[in-house]
Write an enzyme that holds these catalytic residues in place. Structure first.
Site, PDB file in Angstrom:
ATOM      1  N   ASP A 176       0.858  -1.185   0.000  1.00  0.00           N
ATOM      2  CA  ASP A 176       0.000   0.000   0.000  1.00  0.00           C
ATOM      3  C   ASP A 176       0.890   1.229   0.000  1.00  0.00           C
ATOM      4  O   ASP A 176       2.001   1.189   0.542  1.00  0.00           O
ATOM      5  CB  ASP A 176      -0.907   0.015   1.239  1.00  0.00           C
ATOM      6  CG  ASP A 176      -1.993  -1.049   1.185  1.00  0.00           C
ATOM      7  OD1 ASP A 176      -2.380  -1.450   0.079  1.00  0.00           O
ATOM      8  OD2 ASP A 176      -2.459  -1.465   2.261  1.00  0.00           O
TER       9      ASP A 176
ATOM     10  N   ASP B  58      -6.971  -1.543  -4.462  1.00  0.00           N
ATOM     11  CA  ASP B  58      -8.028  -1.231  -3.498  1.00  0.00           C
ATOM     12  C   ASP B  58      -9.031  -0.250  -4.100  1.00  0.00           C
ATOM     13  O   ASP B  58     -10.242  -0.397  -3.912  1.00  0.00           O
ATOM     14  CB  ASP B  58      -7.432  -0.635  -2.220  1.00  0.00           C
ATOM     15  CG  ASP B  58      -6.531  -1.599  -1.470  1.00  0.00           C
ATOM     16  OD1 ASP B  58      -6.690  -2.824  -1.629  1.00  0.00           O
ATOM     17  OD2 ASP B  58      -5.658  -1.119  -0.732  1.00  0.00           O
TER      18      ASP B  58
END
Length: 154
Positions: free
Chosen positions: A110, A129
């Site tokens: 991330d 995401d």
């Protein structure tokens, strides 16, 4: 067309994660918009918002089931609307993008870090995401408003 779009989105997701490793790993976050948006490398061993940490097998199995379900649904139902096909393709791409990380690394990379000033620090996320969230919203809308199939009577 489903596969071409999916491949492009997956490559884009994996490329951004590669760049995150190359330019962010072991370094201070890079501010884009002060107090609101920065690029910050994070290794996520859980799901969204950091829930279910270290449950990789669970995520791998669930993701494979979802991916297989999307493929079967698209192949079996010939009357799916174009917006629904697009949304399912986007969902497939995001899910597969994070699955690649889980299988290859044991965690998801991330790097997009959003803050709302000092009010709230949103969990760090990635392109995959974004694809999953946006496609889920579109799918929910299409199902709620009965626009997921082509009306054959018209």
């Amino acid at each position: 067309m489903f596969y071409i779009i999916a491949i492009i989105l997956i490559i884009f997701d994996q490329l951004t994660k590669y760049l995150a490793v190359k330019f962010l790993l072991g370094k201070n976050p890079i501010p884009i918009i002060k107090n609101y948006l920065q690029l910050n490398y994070v290794e996520n061993f859980g799901a969204a918002f950091g829930i279910l940490q270290n449950k990789q097998l669970f995520f791998v199995v669930i993701t494979i089931v979802v991916l297989a379900g999307i493929i079967v649904y698209i192949r079996k139902h010939t009357n799916i609307s174009k917006p629904m096909k697009a949304a399912l393709t986007i969902l497939f791409s995001g899910a597969l993008g994070n699955l690649i990380d889980r299988l290859r690394l044991g965690y998801v990379i991330d790097f997009i870090d959003v803050k709302f000033g000092k009010l709230y620090d949103f969990p760090v996320f990635n392109v995959a995401d974004c694809l999953v969230v946006v496609s889920t919203i579109i799918i929910a809308y299409l199902v709620l408003y009965d626009k997921y199939e082509i009306n054959m009577e018209e």
